[in-house]
Design an enzyme around this catalytic site. Structure first.
Site, PDB file in Angstrom:
ATOM      1  N   LYS A 199       9.049  -4.698  14.386  1.00 38.33           N
ATOM      2  CA  LYS A 199       9.570  -4.000  13.201  1.00 38.33           C
ATOM      3  C   LYS A 199      10.441  -2.816  13.603  1.00 38.33           C
ATOM      4  O   LYS A 199      11.490  -2.554  13.009  1.00 38.33           O
ATOM      5  CB  LYS A 199       8.412  -3.521  12.324  1.00 38.33           C
TER       6      LYS A 199
ATOM      7  N   LYS B  13       0.832  -1.212   0.000  1.00 36.96           N
ATOM      8  CA  LYS B  13       0.000   0.000   0.000  1.00 36.96           C
ATOM      9  C   LYS B  13       0.865   1.261   0.000  1.00 36.96           C
ATOM     10  O   LYS B  13       0.654   2.173  -0.783  1.00 36.96           O
ATOM     11  CB  LYS B  13      -0.927  -0.006   1.205  1.00 36.96           C
TER      12      LYS B  13
ATOM     13  N   GLU C 174      10.057  -5.772   3.847  1.00 37.29           N
ATOM     14  CA  GLU C 174      10.244  -7.086   3.229  1.00 37.29           C
ATOM     15  C   GLU C 174       9.880  -7.050   1.737  1.00 37.29           C
ATOM     16  O   GLU C 174      10.596  -7.609   0.893  1.00 37.29           O
ATOM     17  CB  GLU C 174       9.381  -8.126   3.951  1.00 37.29           C
TER      18      GLU C 174
ATOM     19  N   GLY D 174      -5.430  -5.037   5.630  1.00 33.41           N
ATOM     20  CA  GLY D 174      -4.541  -5.918   4.870  1.00 33.41           C
ATOM     21  C   GLY D 174      -5.005  -7.350   4.804  1.00 33.41           C
ATOM     22  O   GLY D 174      -5.003  -7.977   3.742  1.00 33.41           O
ATOM     23  N   ARG D 175      -5.464  -7.899   5.935  1.00 32.34           N
ATOM     24  CA  ARG D 175      -5.862  -9.310   5.951  1.00 32.34           C
ATOM     25  C   ARG D 175      -7.231  -9.529   5.317  1.00 32.34           C
ATOM     26  O   ARG D 175      -7.675 -10.663   5.192  1.00 32.34           O
ATOM     27  CB  ARG D 175      -5.813  -9.843   7.382  1.00 32.34           C
TER      28      ARG D 175
ATOM     29  N   HIS E 114      -2.409 -38.534  10.913  1.00 33.23           N
ATOM     30  CA  HIS E 114      -1.184 -39.283  11.179  1.00 33.23           C
ATOM     31  C   HIS E 114      -0.136 -38.414  11.872  1.00 33.23           C
ATOM     32  O   HIS E 114       1.048 -38.754  11.870  1.00 33.23           O
ATOM     33  CB  HIS E 114      -0.633 -39.843   9.867  1.00 33.23           C
TER      34      HIS E 114
ATOM     35  N   GLU F 201      -4.620 -11.965  14.028  1.00 34.69           N
ATOM     36  CA  GLU F 201      -4.281 -10.554  13.921  1.00 34.69           C
ATOM     37  C   GLU F 201      -5.503  -9.677  14.191  1.00 34.69           C
ATOM     38  O   GLU F 201      -5.373  -8.532  14.618  1.00 34.69           O
ATOM     39  CB  GLU F 201      -3.704 -10.245  12.530  1.00 34.69           C
TER      40      GLU F 201
END
Length: 548
Positions: free
Chosen positions: A512, A206, A212, A267-268, A384, A353
């Protein structure tokens, strides 16, 4: 004690829990042959069975009372109408507007946002059509074969999950790649197999400053220029999903190829926005619109259905029941469909979040659990691995089982075995196995006497472990859209009950900020002494041993 835990609805549920906590679901089913019919229904192409839960009709009514006491109906109206329910950031929460298919305006600060939403959507469709048809090509005139999405968090998890889930609907020429981690191994191993002539990069940030994402974008840019040599070709091979036109242009991306979204898109929750560009490219306009349509259908269901027949409301309240009254601190999502393998990882961010908060909307510390730890993997693999703990461990872990009835391109007996395990696990979690049943099995196997006595305790299953079952005819874009929106709204329901802001994420900031300081320490000669003893020691150990 908080206002919530001292409220009448909460206290009524606490008293009810003391009355029924000992009840076993075996007995509930035996007492009521209509239990399945009472506690299951279908909406948006999803069939939902919640009969294998430790609830009675009275439990559900008390939970609905809690929702009403929490003002859930009013909060739903506030969200859909564009009120700024994200109080700490003074923002509306309107991911629902991105899939709004009716003609009604949706206003933020008095302005109808739908014209802008539809304009960006049309731009996405035009661009994706050009990529898919081969009309838009790379610098040598060859059509694109590889799409690399560079993002992190919501700019990665949503598009990645959807493209994986709907790969049967993807364009046969296109291969989708997703780069998120700043660990260089991911981008290096991806780029190693790509041809710069036929690769398109989507940089999703954005602000166009996310560390990153921009680090990976610069690495991709360098890789591209090392092989191409001409910076003007960047404009054909890089596009941006951002709002920072200046930074996008400085990177070399043509701002005509910048796709916008807004601060009222969390964002999510952003896969419905221009962040979904890789989805639109891969699926095409028709199937991408179907994805939106499925979510819109669930939005309408959530907005209009009474709580007693409202799927997200029921799912959310069942979660509250277990988290706050049974102390269930984790929640497993178990899809028996390999295409949905990434769905639990997507839900981890969406849920944890959103509701991983300990301060409520009044600024007070809560005295109750909020978000559970969400986890999971493909169901058969789980059987399993960690199902042993689920069946015989000391913790209650509610489970969502998800499956589709039709499995295209899967030969028999695979589908039958898969679904047999799916249904068997939900029954096993509910029924368990009693000591008498274990002894009968051991008698039949010829194990008797002291040997039987020693083995019996280890083979007992308490059962009474709660599960929800979600079935769909087939995993399609429309049903996946409905499924995603179902969980979005479930999370909103729980956040409303807990009185937390489900739409900020201040908890991701501290690490951060410290990372920026430590990044400077790592590149500065000499001993680091500005942190605590442990952090100083670790940084200095690293600096002594890093290859020069």
């Amino acid at each position: 004690m908080s206002k919530l835990t001292t409220s009448p609805a909460w206290q009524a549920l606490a008293a009810h829990h003391r009355e029924i906590a000992h009840l076993h679901m075996r007995d509930l089913f035996q007492q009521d042959p209509q239990r399945f019919e009472k506690f299951s229904f279908e909406s948006g192409g999803l069939f939902f069975d919640y009969s294998k839960n430790r609830v009675t009709e009275q439990t559900m009514q008390l939970l609905f009372d809690l929702a009403r006491q929490s003002g859930l109906a009013e909060r739903i109206e506030q969200m859909f109408s564009g009120e700024k329910i994200n109080a700490t950031e003074n923002r509306a929460v309107l991911h629902t507007a991105l899939r709004n298919l009716d003609k009604n305006p949706v206003r933020v600060d008095g302005d109808d946002v739908m014209p802008k939403v539809n304009a960006v959507k049309e731009k996405i469709f035009q661009f994706s059509d050009q990529i898919r048809s081969g009309e838009r090509v790379g610098y040598t005139g060859r059509p694109f074969t590889d799409i690399v999405n560079i993002g992190i968090g919501g700019s990665d998890l949503g598009p990645l999950m959807v493209c994986n889930a709907l790969k049967n609907y993807g364009h046969e020429r296109l291969r989708m790649h997703f780069i998120s981690t700043v660990d260089g191994d991911q981008i290096v191993s991806t780029l190693k197999h790509l041809n710069p002539e036929t690769t398109l990069f989507i940089v999703a940030s954005k602000t166009f400053t996310t560390q990153e994402t921009i680090t990976n974008a610069r690495t991709a840019r360098k890789w591209f220029l090392d092989r191409v040599g001409n910076e003007t070709h960047i404009a054909k091979h890089f596009v941006a999903v951002s709002t920072n036109a200046k930074a996008v242009a400085e990177f070399g991306i043509d701002t005509a190829n910048m796709f916008e979204f807004w601060d009222w898109v969390g964002g999510r929750y952003s896969l419905w926005s221009a962040i979904g560009l890789p989805i639109a490219i891969y699926l095409g306009k028709h199937d991408y619109q179907d994805l939106l349509h499925g979510a819109y259908t669930m939005d309408e269901h959530f907005k209009n259905k009474p709580f007693e027949h409202n799927l997200p409301v029921i799912m959310g309240l069942l979660g509250v029941w277990y988290i706050n009254f049974f102390d269930a601190t984790t929640h497993l999502v178990s899809p028996y469909n390999q295409a949905l393998q990434r769905f639990p990882a997507y839900l981890q961010q969406l849920d944890m979040e959103s509701n991983g908060k300990s301060i409520d909307l009044d600024g007070e510390r809560v005295d109750y659990h909020t978000s559970p730890v969400v986890w999971g993997d493909a169901g058969i693999n789980g059987q399993h691995a960690y199902y042993q703990m689920l069946h015989q461990g000391s913790q209650i872990v509610p489970v969502d089982f998800i499956a589709s009835i039709e499995h295209p391109e899967i030969p028999e007996p695979h589908s039958t075995i898969l679904m047999a395990n799916f249904f068997a696990q939900t029954e096993a979690f509910m029924r368990g196995k009693t000591a008498a049943e274990v002894r009968a099995e051991l008698d039949k196997a010829g194990i008797t006497g002291p040997a039987q006595d020693a083995l019996v305790p280890h083979k007992i299953f308490e059962g009474n472990r709660p599960t929800n079952t979600i079935l769909m005819q087939r995993l399609t874009p429309r049903r996946l859209g409905a499924l995603i929106a179902l969980y979005e709204h479930k999370i909103f329901v729980q956040g409303t009950v807990w009185n937390v802001n489900s739409y900020d994420q201040w908890g991701v900031e501290l690490g951060k900020q410290l990372a920026r300081t430590i990044e400077h320490d790592l590149t500065t000669p000499g001993l680091t002494q500005t942190h605590d003893a442990s952090t100083n020691g670790l940084i200095n150990y690293y600096k002594r041993n890093v290859p020069r």
